[in-house]
Scaffold this motif. Structure first.
Motif, short mmCIF file in Angstrom:
data_model
loop_
_atom_site.label_atom_id
_atom_site.label_comp_id
_atom_site.label_asym_id
_atom_site.label_seq_id
_atom_site.Cartn_x
_atom_site.Cartn_y
_atom_site.Cartn_z
N SER A 220 -6.57 29.20 -7.21
CA SER A 220 -7.91 29.45 -7.75
C SER A 220 -8.72 30.33 -6.81
CB SER A 220 -8.64 28.13 -8.01
OG SER A 220 -7.96 27.35 -8.97
N LYS A 221 -8.59 30.07 -5.50
CA LYS A 221 -9.30 30.88 -4.52
C LYS A 221 -8.76 32.32 -4.54
CE LYS A 221 -12.22 31.45 -1.12
NZ LYS A 221 -12.01 30.82 0.20
N TRP A 222 -7.47 32.43 -4.70
CA TRP A 222 -6.88 33.78 -4.78
C TRP A 222 -7.39 34.52 -6.01
CZ3 TRP A 222 -3.73 35.38 -8.85
CH2 TRP A 222 -3.18 36.64 -8.71
N ARG A 223 -7.45 33.83 -7.15
CA ARG A 223 -7.94 34.47 -8.37
C ARG A 223 -9.39 34.93 -8.21
NH1 ARG A 223 -4.94 30.34 -11.43
NH2 ARG A 223 -3.21 31.37 -12.51
N ASP A 224 -10.20 34.11 -7.56
CA ASP A 224 -11.61 34.47 -7.36
C ASP A 224 -11.73 35.76 -6.55
OD1 ASP A 224 -14.57 33.92 -7.21
OD2 ASP A 224 -14.08 33.73 -5.08
N ILE A 225 -10.97 35.87 -5.47
CA ILE A 225 -11.05 37.06 -4.62
C ILE A 225 -10.52 38.28 -5.34
CG2 ILE A 225 -10.24 38.09 -2.46
CD1 ILE A 225 -10.18 35.27 -1.29
N THR A 226 -9.38 38.15 -6.02
CA THR A 226 -8.81 39.31 -6.72
C THR A 226 -9.71 39.76 -7.87
OG1 THR A 226 -7.47 37.78 -8.06
CG2 THR A 226 -6.42 38.80 -6.14
N SER A 273 5.52 25.16 9.94
CA SER A 273 4.98 23.92 10.51
C SER A 273 5.29 22.71 9.63
CB SER A 273 3.47 24.05 10.70
OG SER A 273 2.83 24.36 9.49
N ASP A 274 6.10 22.92 8.57
CA ASP A 274 6.51 21.83 7.67
C ASP A 274 5.30 21.14 7.04
OD1 ASP A 274 8.46 20.44 6.35
OD2 ASP A 274 8.59 18.85 7.85
N GLU A 275 4.29 21.95 6.67
CA GLU A 275 3.10 21.42 6.00
C GLU A 275 3.28 21.50 4.48
OE1 GLU A 275 -0.29 23.54 7.33
OE2 GLU A 275 -0.01 23.08 9.45
N ILE A 276 2.33 20.92 3.76
CA ILE A 276 2.32 21.04 2.30
C ILE A 276 2.05 22.50 1.95
CG2 ILE A 276 1.14 20.37 0.18
CD1 ILE A 276 0.57 17.68 1.45
N ILE A 277 2.88 23.08 1.09
CA ILE A 277 2.76 24.48 0.76
C ILE A 277 1.63 24.67 -0.25
CG2 ILE A 277 3.99 26.53 -0.03
CD1 ILE A 277 5.09 25.24 2.53
N SER A 278 0.70 25.60 0.05
CA SER A 278 -0.46 25.82 -0.81
C SER A 278 -0.09 26.46 -2.13
CB SER A 278 -1.49 26.70 -0.08
OG SER A 278 -1.90 26.12 1.13
N PHE A 279 0.94 27.32 -2.12
CA PHE A 279 1.33 28.06 -3.32
C PHE A 279 2.72 27.61 -3.76
CE2 PHE A 279 -1.89 30.69 -1.41
CZ PHE A 279 -2.56 31.28 -2.47
N THR A 280 2.83 27.22 -5.01
CA THR A 280 4.13 26.90 -5.58
C THR A 280 4.88 28.19 -5.88
OG1 THR A 280 3.38 26.95 -7.88
CG2 THR A 280 3.09 24.88 -6.67
N LEU A 369 2.61 20.96 -8.72
CA LEU A 369 3.42 21.67 -9.70
C LEU A 369 2.97 21.39 -11.14
CD1 LEU A 369 7.00 21.21 -8.18
CD2 LEU A 369 5.65 23.30 -8.24
N ASN A 370 2.18 20.33 -11.32
CA ASN A 370 1.71 19.96 -12.65
C ASN A 370 0.19 19.79 -12.63
OD1 ASN A 370 4.45 19.22 -14.20
ND2 ASN A 370 4.58 18.45 -12.10
N PRO A 371 -0.55 20.88 -12.50
CA PRO A 371 -2.01 20.76 -12.38
C PRO A 371 -2.69 20.20 -13.64
CG PRO A 371 -1.35 23.05 -12.70
CD PRO A 371 -0.10 22.27 -12.47
N ASP A 372 -2.00 20.25 -14.78
CA ASP A 372 -2.59 19.75 -16.03
C ASP A 372 -2.34 18.26 -16.26
OD1 ASP A 372 -3.43 22.34 -16.56
OD2 ASP A 372 -1.59 22.84 -17.64
N LEU A 373 -1.72 17.61 -15.31
CA LEU A 373 -1.42 16.19 -15.45
C LEU A 373 -2.72 15.39 -15.47
CD1 LEU A 373 1.07 14.36 -15.64
CD2 LEU A 373 0.94 14.06 -13.17
N MET A 374 -2.97 14.66 -16.57
CA MET A 374 -4.25 13.98 -16.75
C MET A 374 -4.39 12.73 -15.89
SD MET A 374 -5.83 15.93 -18.85
CE MET A 374 -7.20 14.87 -19.25
#
Length: 390
Positions: A220-226, A273-280, A369-374
């Motif tokens: 979402s942050k990437w979309r805002d900047i682009t 660094s074996d962190e949670i990946i921001s982009f799938t 991976l499932n951002p629409d999961l309610m």
């Protein structure tokens, strides 16, 4: 013409032998699925099994044992070897089994029955591997257009001071408008006759905006900047100077490339660094597609100009598209492939992560991976979710 006139000298790993018989058996690889106590079966053709080759070698004469031992030694070597079949010629095979046969009534005589399994042929490399660049310098994108614009302004300085003043005013006002789109503080241009300086400065400011450490999702942050960079198209719409429009077009491309490079750098750092990946992987594919779309639009416009400078700039844009593709593809392939999984029972996303990976902490991964999961606390049986392959 038949096989009798086209026979070749048989050999294995360079050891020749006389061959008195040759046979090859072929079989299909079939997947048969059949329910118990049922006469019906579901058969799927999975292709062909490897060719099963049988040869009979014969050795005669007082020194036959020497040649026999040489072939047996070659047959015992581990791995595949080159067989020259008396009928089919050169092929790569694995030795399955072999047996020698001696007969008391036939002195100085021996036969050797050999079974081979044909190996697939090694594929020849058709393309030279391309090394992926660690980073792409945005300065190379704007170098030629900025130099051309600088030469144009210098020419106006000598020939038409009034037009120079009007052009400089247009550049200053348009840059202020671009900065307002990005939400950047206004900065004065010390030397408007040096376009490369303030264009690089603007692109650097865009790069500083690309941070993914907020509560907003990274995509979402990437979309805002682009989207804000995309509004650059409204700048310099009223000018009739091809030098200005080409330089500004390269600035917009450079800004998109800079944003994509920050995305790539962020994912690389998180992987290291074996962190949670921001982009799938799906997010990365969206970034790549958008960037390539911007590059293609720039290429199409440059083709209309059909000048020497345009041809050179098109080549730069093509190379950028290729490098962006390779960089993001490398990141996508580093992660496990994306697949879908059905929820086996009513459960929570934490239970599903344990069921799939034996690691409850990977529930955050499933949520990304499932951002629409309610409701991640109540997954229904039969639901299909996007997940990483195990």
């Amino acid at each position: 013409m038949g096989w009798a006139t086209d026979l070749q000298d048989a050999s294995f790993r360079g050891v020749q032998f006389e061959c008195t018989a040759a046979s090859t058996s072929y079989a299909k690889a079939l997947s048969v699925k059949q329910a118990p106590y049922s006469d019906d079966a579901s058969v799927e053709d999975m292709g062909n099994d490897p060719d099963d080759i049988s040869l009979t070698a014969v050795f005669t004469g007082e020194d036959y044992k020497t040649y026999l031992d040489a072939l047996i030694t070659a047959l015992k070597v581990t791995g595949s070897g080159e067989l020259i079949h008396p009928i089919y010629g050169v092929m790569q095979v694995f030795v399955v089994s072999f047996s020698d046969n001696f007969d008391a009534e036939n002195v100085d005589f021996c036969t050797l029955n050999i079974k081979f399994l044909r190996n697939k042929q090694d594929k020849k490399q058709l393309f030279i591997p391309v090394k992926t660049q660690t980073s792409i310098s945005t300065a190379t994108i704007i170098d030629a257009p900025a130099s051309k614009l600088g030469a144009f302004l210098e020419k106006l300085k000598l020939q038409d001071s009034n037009k120079l003043f009007a052009t400089v005013t247009t550049i200053r006002n348009s840059l202020d408008q671009a900065r307002s789109y990005l939400g950047l503080a206004k900065q004065s241009i010390e030397d408007v006759l040096s376009p490369a300086t303030y264009i690089v400065g603007l692109v650097d400011d865009v790069t500083k905006l690309v941070t993914f450490d907020t509560n907003i999702t990274a995509i979402s942050k990437w979309r805002d900047i682009t989207n804000r960079v995309q509004r650059f198209e409204k700048v310099f719409q009223d000018t009739d100077s091809t030098e200005i429009t080409q330089a500004w077009r390269s600035t917009q491309v450079a800004a998109h490339i800079a944003v994509a490079q920050q995305v790539i750098a962020t994912v690389r750092a998180e992987m290291a660094s074996d962190e949670i990946i921001s982009f799938t992987p799906v997010d990365l594919a969206v970034v790549r597609q958008n960037t390539r779309k911007v590059l293609q639009q720039a290429i199409d416009i440059e083709r209309i100009s059909n000048t020497f400078e345009s041809v050179s700039q098109i080549q730069i844009y093509k190379e950028l598209a290729d490098q962006i593709h390779l960089q993001i593809q490398e990141l996508i392939e580093t992660r496990p492939p994306i697949t879908t999984a059905k929820v086996p029972v009513n459960c929570t996303v934490h239970w599903l992560a344990h069921y799939l990976y034996e690691d409850m902490s990977r529930s955050d991964e499933i949520l990304r991976l499932n951002p629409d999961l309610m409701n991640p606390s109540l997954l229904q049986i039969g639901m299909e979710l996007t997940v990483y392959a195990r």
